[in-house]
Design a protein around this motif. Structure first.
Motif, PDB file in Angstrom:
ATOM      1  N   ARG A 145       0.982  -1.251   0.056  1.00 39.74           N
ATOM      2  CA  ARG A 145       0.045  -0.104  -0.012  1.00 39.74           C
ATOM      3  C   ARG A 145       0.852   1.193   0.124  1.00 39.74           C
ATOM      4  O   ARG A 145       0.460   2.403  -0.531  1.00 39.74           O
ATOM      5  N   GLU A 146       2.082   1.144   0.553  1.00 45.59           N
ATOM      6  CA  GLU A 146       2.858   2.432   0.571  1.00 45.59           C
ATOM      7  C   GLU A 146       3.236   2.843  -0.532  1.00 45.59           C
ATOM      8  O   GLU A 146       3.462   4.060  -0.945  1.00 45.59           O
ATOM      9  N   ILE A 147       3.439   2.000  -1.458  1.00 44.80           N
ATOM     10  CA  ILE A 147       4.169   2.390  -2.772  1.00 44.80           C
ATOM     11  C   ILE A 147       2.919   3.212  -3.659  1.00 44.80           C
ATOM     12  O   ILE A 147       3.086   4.396  -4.377  1.00 44.80           O
TER      13      ILE A 147
ATOM     14  N   GLU B   4       0.199   4.925  -2.008  1.00 45.53           N
ATOM     15  CA  GLU B   4      -0.082   5.899  -1.359  1.00 45.53           C
ATOM     16  C   GLU B   4       1.384   6.900  -1.742  1.00 45.53           C
ATOM     17  O   GLU B   4       0.928   8.505  -1.679  1.00 45.53           O
ATOM     18  N   SER B   5       2.249   6.630  -1.781  1.00 44.04           N
ATOM     19  CA  SER B   5       3.388   7.510  -2.011  1.00 44.04           C
ATOM     20  C   SER B   5       3.254   8.137  -3.425  1.00 44.04           C
ATOM     21  O   SER B   5       3.413   9.388  -3.534  1.00 44.04           O
ATOM     22  N   ALA B   6       2.878   7.564  -4.368  1.00 50.50           N
ATOM     23  CA  ALA B   6       2.460   7.880  -5.650  1.00 50.50           C
ATOM     24  C   ALA B   6       1.330   8.811  -5.825  1.00 50.50           C
ATOM     25  O   ALA B   6       1.282   9.969  -6.396  1.00 50.50           O
ATOM     26  N   ARG B   7       0.366   8.737  -4.982  1.00 53.75           N
ATOM     27  CA  ARG B   7      -0.600   9.652  -5.032  1.00 53.75           C
ATOM     28  C   ARG B   7      -0.231  10.875  -4.331  1.00 53.75           C
ATOM     29  O   ARG B   7      -0.726  12.001  -4.655  1.00 53.75           O
ATOM     30  N   VAL B   8       0.644  10.752  -3.374  1.00 49.62           N
ATOM     31  CA  VAL B   8       1.007  12.115  -2.545  1.00 49.62           C
ATOM     32  C   VAL B   8       1.797  12.839  -3.593  1.00 49.62           C
ATOM     33  O   VAL B   8       1.758  13.985  -3.710  1.00 49.62           O
ATOM     34  N   ASP B   9       2.338  12.153  -4.502  1.00 52.65           N
ATOM     35  CA  ASP B   9       3.241  12.829  -5.552  1.00 52.65           C
ATOM     36  C   ASP B   9       2.505  13.526  -6.533  1.00 52.65           C
ATOM     37  O   ASP B   9       2.991  14.096  -7.679  1.00 52.65           O
TER      38      ASP B   9
END
Length: 377
Positions: A265-267, A269-274
């Motif tokens: 999930r972290e990958i 969520e990180s892409a969405r934050v970016d």
């Protein structure tokens, strides 16, 4: 305690033995089919494929020449000829059906008053008589011969040209490739939405996909064919592509969704934050990471469509120009039931492509099936 983590189960030997037997039961018939595809009709009818690597023994008889074939040599009348064909080797011979191997090559016997018969090791016979022969019908000479191992590629030439398998092969490829690619494209988008996108009714759609897995395709054939006829795509490639797509989508969505849920999930969520959009996440992150699951479903779908007969018969037709390989094999078994060499060659060609696909992608199969089996959402 046995059976705990780190302990080897006492039943491991039984599992290994069962796996070995399954592989053996699958490999032996496939090997026999491959060997039989290179043998001619006489070899297949007289000996098993496991005997093809050694000389096969055959028993039969030939008739000698008649009085019209006699010549006079050194004051005696002679009839000569051969009892073997090609590269056969003579091991024994006889003059009666009860004792077809009574004599050895090189022996001489008297078959009638004054008539001597000799059969040499080379397989030639010589009948001699002091009086002219009055044979209107040749004498029977029983032989026991050994034929050396012999293989031929003529079966493949007949099948791919006169047998019509070349056209059926192209028809099968035309059906199978789109019917494998289209469900993967649709299911990948649907699986991503069910796994990572929040929208009303997502759980209900997931349950509907699981429920469709247990619906037999036979119950949908007639309604779907009627719908295709109403739309004008009843008997054609578009109709069969859509039919295979519909029948394969539930498994594809279920398999891919379970796999995508297990991705970190972290990958995402990180892409969405970016600032990545859902389509960018799907294309650049989800698809590359989901390749094992995509490959495992591609294997299943390709094998299922390639070996299908029912759906092809209903949605494509039975004309010679529309037959797929399974349909052609069915016709060959009906019209050429005695030509086992043609059937063996056709059957092996029909399984050669699925075998290549399976062995080329098998390393992704287990990984794709097991990746989402423990962790789910």
């Amino acid at each position: 305690m046995e059976g705990m983590a780190g302990q080897k189960s006492s039943l491991a030997w039984a599992v290994n033995l069962a796996a070995f037997l399954l592989v053996l039961l699958w490999t032996i018939p496939t090997l026999g089919l491959f060997v039989s595809s290179f043998r001619d009709r006489d070899q297949i009818s007289t000996s098993g494929w496991w005997q093809s690597f050694s000389g096969s023994e055959q028993t039969g008889f030939v008739r000698s020449g008649t009085a019209d074939d006699q010549v006079q040599q050194d004051g005696v009348y002679v009839i000569e000829g051969s009892v073997v064909e090609g590269s056969q080797e003579l091991s024994a011979w006889g003059t009666g059906a009860r004792q077809p191997a009574e004599f050895q090559p090189g022996d001489t016997t008297e078959i009638d008053d004054g008539i001597q018969l000799t059969v040499t090791e080379e397989g030639t016979y010589r009948m001699t008589s002091a009086e002219p022969f009055e044979l209107s019908r040749g004498e029977r000479i029983f032989t026991t011969t050994i034929s050396p191992p012999e293989f031929t590629t003529e079966n493949y030439g007949r099948v791919l040209t006169a047998g019509g398998l070349g056209r059926a092969f192209m028809n099968t490829m035309t059906v199978t490739i789109p019917a494998t690619v289209i469900p993967i494209l649709i299911a990948a988008f649907a699986a991503y939405a069910l796994a990572w996108m929040q929208f009303p009714g997502r759980a209900l759609l997931t349950a509907a996909v699981v429920g469709l897995l247990v619906v037999p395709l036979q119950v949908a054939l007639i309604p779907l064919l009627r719908l295709h006829n109403d739309l004008g795509i009843g008997k054609g490639y578009i109709g069969i592509w859509l039919a295979h797509t519909g029948f394969g989508l539930p498994l594809a969505v279920y398999l891919l969704r379970n796999y995508m849920v297990g991705l970190p999930r972290e990958i995402i969520e990180s892409a969405r934050v970016d600032g990545a959009t859902d389509f960018q996440i799907f294309r650049r992150i989800i698809l590359p990471l989901s390749f094992p699951a995509l490959a495992s479903f591609a294997i299943f779908q390709f094998l299922w469509v390639w070996n299908d007969l029912l759906v092809a018969t209903v949605f494509l037709g039975n004309t010679r120009e529309q037959l797929v390989m399974t349909g052609l094999l069915r016709e060959l078994m009906g019209s050429r039931g005695g030509e086992w060499e043609i059937l063996a060659t056709s059957a092996f060609i029909s399984i050669a492509v699925p075998l290549l696909v399976f062995f080329a992608m098998q390393k992704y199969l287990v990984r794709g099936l097991l990746a989402g089996s423990v962790k789910g959402g």
